[in-house]
Design an enzyme around this catalytic site. Structure first.
Site, PDB file in Angstrom:
ATOM      1  N   ILE A 497       0.825  -1.210   0.000  1.00 54.86           N
ATOM      2  CA  ILE A 497       0.000   0.000   0.000  1.00 54.86           C
ATOM      3  C   ILE A 497       0.858   1.259   0.000  1.00 54.86           C
ATOM      4  CG2 ILE A 497      -2.005  -1.021   1.136  1.00 54.86           C
ATOM      5  CD1 ILE A 497      -1.048   0.449   3.716  1.00 54.86           C
ATOM      6  N   GLY A 499       4.349   1.411  -1.637  1.00 48.99           N
ATOM      7  CA  GLY A 499       5.605   1.292  -2.374  1.00 48.99           C
ATOM      8  C   GLY A 499       6.591   0.370  -1.696  1.00 48.99           C
ATOM      9  N   THR A 541       8.192  -3.263   6.118  1.00 49.20           N
ATOM     10  CA  THR A 541       9.632  -3.389   5.906  1.00 49.20           C
ATOM     11  C   THR A 541      10.294  -4.081   7.098  1.00 49.20           C
ATOM     12  OG1 THR A 541       9.612  -1.433   4.524  1.00 49.20           O
ATOM     13  CG2 THR A 541      11.741  -2.095   5.430  1.00 49.20           C
ATOM     14  N   ALA A 724      16.527  -0.993   9.578  1.00 59.07           N
ATOM     15  CA  ALA A 724      15.338  -0.207   9.237  1.00 59.07           C
ATOM     16  C   ALA A 724      14.298  -0.293  10.343  1.00 59.07           C
ATOM     17  CB  ALA A 724      14.741  -0.721   7.924  1.00 59.07           C
ATOM     18  N   GLY A 726      10.026   1.159  11.253  1.00 57.44           N
ATOM     19  CA  GLY A 726       8.782   1.568  10.601  1.00 57.44           C
ATOM     20  C   GLY A 726       8.774   3.056  10.307  1.00 57.44           C
ATOM     21  N   GLY A 728       5.843   4.491   8.327  1.00 56.42           N
ATOM     22  CA  GLY A 728       4.547   4.944   7.810  1.00 56.42           C
ATOM     23  C   GLY A 728       3.773   5.838   8.757  1.00 56.42           C
ATOM     24  N   GLU A 729       3.765   5.494  10.029  1.00 59.14           N
ATOM     25  CA  GLU A 729       2.864   6.180  10.945  1.00 59.14           C
ATOM     26  C   GLU A 729       3.417   7.451  11.600  1.00 59.14           C
ATOM     27  OE1 GLU A 729       2.034   2.340  12.625  1.00 59.14           O
ATOM     28  OE2 GLU A 729      -0.114   2.718  12.577  1.00 59.14           O
TER      29      GLU A 729
END
Lengths: 776, 297
Positions: A497, A499, A541, A724, A726, A728-729
């Protein structure tokens, strides 16, 4: 988990544009709404115009008689439907009582969409109106009109799935009417802490329901085969989760259901839970035809699954020198008609983003006659950080201390206890803030403030805030195979959702030892893919990246084993250079990956194919933080807030694809600014949405925001692939607080209710004590 | 959502369009740029049984300047007029107002006549027409008539144009070479309907006294409005800051704005006064120094 490759490949750390970008912006990408199988029927739902009513009678006879109508279903036609539905997905249709305006009461499948639409007008429903509880404060009072059926249990499965941080305490006794969940986190002697405080500040923060605003509305296509198997093409954030939920709702074994995850045009948390899949499946079963259902924008806004309304009363006390003493808070979270909110993170951020020695935070989830909620990108974190960061900013100002230095002094570090007793894991909250305060927009804030208020300019200010999320974890697996031409195919069930498939290809490339162009990532359906978790909780990821990395390492080992036999060398002496396996130091002894691939697929060959498998469970979460800065100007006469500049700093652990992360940071910031400035689902006293269109529900557009400067810092996550974490949030979290802080910096006025509309700002300015003759 | 069923007609001449209107009367709706009508139909707030598409009437589009009056054909696109006004001295107010109409995509389809005839009280062009003392040309079975802006707007989305009439032309009189202009608007987002907005024109005599001042408001009533008390208060006076503020203070109390989702009445009343002062100040600054187009704020 460092992995050694013997030479640099085009993989992790490279900036790579999304290969699907061109198709998306030119309209070539196929979504569910573009699927047109032979015999397709179109579905529409008749939705209740009332927020709370008893259904006296439904007459579908006229609708059924309309030519082209193939099925009309009501609750009476659905044996799978039970009272006391445990989730919104289970409540496919209202049985005898509707509990929010927009709840489906009948469904139609017809040859054409216009016929289905016309049929809705022919269904007669007689309602007996019941008293409505729209506001959570009213709804939690004894005697309030009930929302859930008696005996309905609070559903906390999403809360658990999303976060994994469990509350140490929750109390289920003393349940008031419509209270679905209560939590309490406490430590130390709060009363004594306040008694010893020199400065005590108390505010109540209010954030309305907002909608996630994905471009593609909820869409599903369902079809049954003659053997009783159900296939669902859907826009989902988790195909296996959708499969499990539909199986549970319809009472089917999961083997009988295949979920095909289609291109997902945005979800932001609202496409985790099933919503329209069950009714599409039931209409398809009733008609023996493929049935497609696509929600309209109006339905999305009025009857989607928005973010909760949150009210937080926060009281905090400090010593004159700034020492934190005590914090006490009460959160009321309005979940609409079905429960399922994340409350624990709210308590953790309120009580333990800063080092409060004593705290007591209580949370209540309340049901109201409004559409039920779902996750929205770091669910409730923008709300919570709006409250706690505003408090910190106010305290610093009250004490005459630098607001950024004040935060740095009290911000948590690795090992500090969270409010639930677990230790904070290594994180970059401090690194983000330290990087931000070096920024010229922060160091130059005094000049900016001084330049306002003269020559017709408005009042100018700068604000920053820091916040984030504790991303989730979920087991997952991936496979990777070496093809006869030396390329690699990765198969996962992970919906892309954001990339993320680009990043997975980069991880596979670096871990295996080839350039990313040699790797293809396939998102397979639930029949074909190994198990994968939700594409939610900032964890694709972090978790699937690790699984893909493990699979690629496995494949690399298998490849070396095959090559070692052929090259008569030990596997540990081999490396991959330019698509060839070579004996280290002896470049003339080599075998191309294509040669190896062909051996594993040749007729009569005895060499087994290379099939790397990564299948992992996880136990360690990696907190992810961002700091954001807003430089603004307030027109004191109209209350208009103009954003001049915006800066986002984020700890990404390790930037796998910096371009993809930049997109996340900017997109999240725009959503965060929308929550801050314009967005609000506005309900009238009868519980009806008053702004069910994008004309009146205001998302910010490109014309409304300045360029968003992005700065990444990298504090590696110990268990993350290549470090890595997260991404997104966190970027949706800080802006409401940053903008409110900037408004106080500009005007001296603190606003504690979102959105920061011109009218709200103007009223707050009118109410402020007279100063410099600027106000009445 | 999609519109309820309707019949569609696409006349190519004005008489054909009038004949269709005569035939269908109230049942018919004229389709120009469709930027307001089509959303209303899609939400089924409007359910015309016949849609008469006037986009193929070639004579309805065009721009000409005629003895100080800008005559704009009804189906002229807002974007086309904005392009025309881009380098026309004396039409800066028109240019400024057009810049606030929706977005590029809307202006590319939206027409001047449609925007005026739709008579949204929060829309810019009706207020501009009122400010300029403009008019529209309406054709009907009783012939052609010119309707002054002051007699055009009756209420929200309601005009004095009869159901059997067609607006063929919009006439904007030139503000005059010496006049200064001001245009101010507050909206929630770029391109949103105004919470409140003001168009102002001020002309001064050689002694620096106000010969004429005009102030048109939008978003603050059932129709676009002229703030006549404020206009009157400034005439014959030297347009000092104090005089402007005094005039602008008369604006709010004379208004009876509506409250809606986006702002309540008090806010609109208050902001109308603030914007009136700014628009007047802008107009005076452009009028006094004669540098038309000088930027304000």
């Amino acid at each position: 988990m460092a992995i050694l490759t013997t030479r640099e490949v085009k993989g992790v750390g490279f900036t790579i544009p999304r290969p699907d970008g061109a198709d998306k912006v030119t309209g070539h990408t196929r979504y569910v709404a573009d699927l047109n199988p032979p015999g397709l029927l179109h579905a529409k739902l008749l939705r209740s115009p009332h927020a709370h009513a008893r259904i006296v009678r439904i007459d579908t006879s006229l609708a059924k008689a309309l030519p082209g109508v193939r099925a009309v279903l009501t609750a009476a036609d659905i044996p799978e439907l039970h009272p006391n539905a445990k989730t919104r997905a289970h409540a496919i249709m209202a049985i005898d009582r509707v509990v929010f305006a927009g709840q489906p009461v009948a469904a139609v499948a017809a040859d054409e969409l216009a016929i289905a639409q016309e049929a809705l007008d022919l269904i007669g429903v007689e309602y007996e109106l019941l008293p409505v509880a729209v506001d959570a404060l009213q709804s939690m009072q004894p005697g309030a009109p009930p929302v859930a059926d008696a005996g309905t249990e609070a559903d906390t499965s999403e809360a658990l799935a999303h976060s994994g941080v469990a509350a140490t305490e929750s109390q289920d006794d003393s349940k008031a009417v419509n209270v679905a969940q209560q939590t309490r986190l406490s430590r130390g002697d709060v009363a004594a802490g306040f008694a010893e405080s020199d400065v005590v500040i108390e505010h109540t923060y209010r954030i309305p329901m907002v909608h996630q605003g994905y471009i593609e509305t909820h869409s599903v296509l369902a079809e049954w085969d003659s053997a009783g198997g159900l296939t669902i093409w859907t826009s989902t954030q988790g195909s296996f989760n959708t499969r499990s939920e539909v199986a549970d709702v319809l009472g089917l074994p999961e083997t009988r259901i295949k979920v095909v995850p289609m291109e997902c045009g945005g979800g932001f948390g609202a496409k985790i839970r099933a919503l329209c899949e069950p009714i599409a499946a039931l209409l398809a079963r009733a008609t023996r035809r493929p049935v497609r259902y696509v929600m309209t924008r109006r339905e999305e806004l009025a009857a989607g699954m928005p973010a909760p309304r949150v009210v937080m009363r926060v009281k905090s006390g400090v010593k004159r020198d700034g020492t934190l003493m005590a914090i006490e808070a009460e959160t009321i979270l309005d979940s609409g008609a079905f429960a399922g909110a994340v409350l624990t993170l709210n308590g953790i951020f309120l009580a333990s983003l800063y080092r409060w020695p004593s705290f007591e935070v209580r949370g209540v989830e309340v049901l109201t006659h409004k559409p039920s909620i779902a996750a929205y990108r770091a669910p409730t974190a923008p709300h919570t950080v709006f409250a706690i960061d505003s408090q910190m900013d106010r305290l610093a100002r009250a004490l005459g201390l630098d607001p950024a230095e004040y935060r740095l002094r009290h911000l948590i570090d690795e090992g500090d206890p969270m409010a639930n007793g677990q230790p904070w894991q290594k994180n970059g909250a401090r690194a983000c803030l330290e990087r931000m305060i070096e920024h010229p927009l922060w160091t130059g804030r005094a000049e900016w403030a001084a330049s306002g208020g003269r020559d017709g300019r408005g009042l100018r200010g700068t604000g920053l805030a820091v916040g984030g999320w504790i991303p989730g974890i979920q087991p997952c697996s991936a496979t990777i195979k070496l093809n006869p031409d030396g390329t690699l195919n990765v198969v996962t069930g992970q919906v892309d959702i954001a990339g993320t498939n680009v990043g997975l290809a980069q991880i596979a490339a670096t871990a295996y030892g080839v350039d990313f162009e040699q790797v293809s990532i396939v998102t397979a359906d639930t029949d074909s893919a190994p198990l994968a978790g939700l594409s939610a909780g900032s964890k694709v990821t972090y978790t699937m990246g690790a699984a893909v990395m493990a699979a690629a390492r496995d494949a690399r080992e298998q490849t070396f084993k095959i090559a070692a036999d052929d090259l008569e060398a030990a596997p540990e002496d081999l490396e991959i250079v330019d698509g060839r396996v070579v004996v280290r130091g002896v470049p003339e002894r080599s075998l191309s990956l294509a040669d190896i691939g062909k051996k594993t697929n040749a007729f009569m060959s005895n060499v087994p194919p290379v099939l790397g498998v990564g299948s992992l469970g996880f136990s360690q979460q990696a907190p992810a933080f961002a700091a954001q800065l807003a430089r603004i100007e307030v027109d004191p006469d109209t209350g208009l807030v103009v954003l001049h500049d915006f800066v986002a700093v984020q700890d990404v652990g390790k930037a796998i694809n910096p371009l993809g992360i930049e997109g996340q940071m900017q997109g999240g910031a725009v959503q965060s600014l929308g929550i801050a400035l314009t967005e609000e689902l506005q309900f009238d006293d009868d519980g009806r949405l008053m702004n069910p269109s994008l004309l009146d529900y205001r998302k910010l557009t490109a014309a409304d925001v300045p360029d968003i400067e992005t700065i990444m810092v990298e504090v590696p996550a110990p268990a993350g692939p290549f470090g890595a974490r997260g991404v997104g949030e966190p970027p949706i979290v800080p802006a409401p607080a940053a903008v409110a802080n900037a408004i106080e910096d500009a005007t001296g006025v603190r606003i504690t209710e979102l959105p920061l509309t011109p009218e709200r700002v103007a009223l707050a300015l009118l109410a402020r004590p007279s100063e410099d003759g600027l106000s009445a | 959502m999609k519109p309820a069923p309707f019949r569609y007609a696409a006349p190519t001449t004005v008489p054909q369009a009038l004949e269709l209107l005569a035939q269908h009367g109230d049942e018919a709706k004229l389709l120009a740029g469709g930027q307001s009508l089509l959303p209303l139909m899609n939400f089924r707030l409007a359910r015309p049984s016949v849609v008469i598409d006037i986009n193929r009437i070639a004579e309805l589009a065009g721009i000409q300047q005629d003895a100080g009056v800008l005559r704009v054909g009804a189906t002229t696109r807002q974007a086309a007029l904005a392009r025309w006004a881009a380098d026309q001295p004396g039409w800066e107010l028109l240019r400024a107002a057009l810049g606030f109409v929706g977005h590029d995509a809307i202006r590319t389809r939206g027409t001047i006549g449609g925007n005026i005839a739709h008579a949204d009280p929060a829309s810019e062009l009706p207020a501009l027409l009122l400010c300029l003392d403009g008019s529209v040309l309406a054709c009907g079975p009783r012939g052609e008539r010119e309707v002054p802006a002051r007699e055009l707007f009756w209420g929200p989305l309601t005009t004095s144009i009869q159901p059997d009439e067609l607006v063929t032309e919009v006439r904007f009189p030139s503000p005059g070479s010496g006049a200064g202009w001001g245009f101010e608007e507050v909206s929630r987002r770029h391109g949103d309907y105004a919470l409140a907005g003001v168009a102002a024109l001020v002309a001064c005599d050689p002694d620096g006294r106000v010969l004429d001042s005009r102030l048109a408001l939008f978003g603050v009533g059932d129709t676009p409005l002229r703030a006549t008390d404020a206009e009157q208060a400034l005439r014959g006076r030297e347009p000092t800051r104090a005089a402007i503020d005094e005039a602008a203070r008369l604006v709010g109390p004379a208004l009876d704005p509506h409250a809606d989702l986006h702002a309540d009445a008090d806010y609109r009343r208050s902001v109308a006064g603030v914007l009136a002062a700014r628009a007047l100040a802008g107009a005076v600054s452009r009028c006094e120094d004669g540098r038309v187009g000088a930027t304000q704020r």
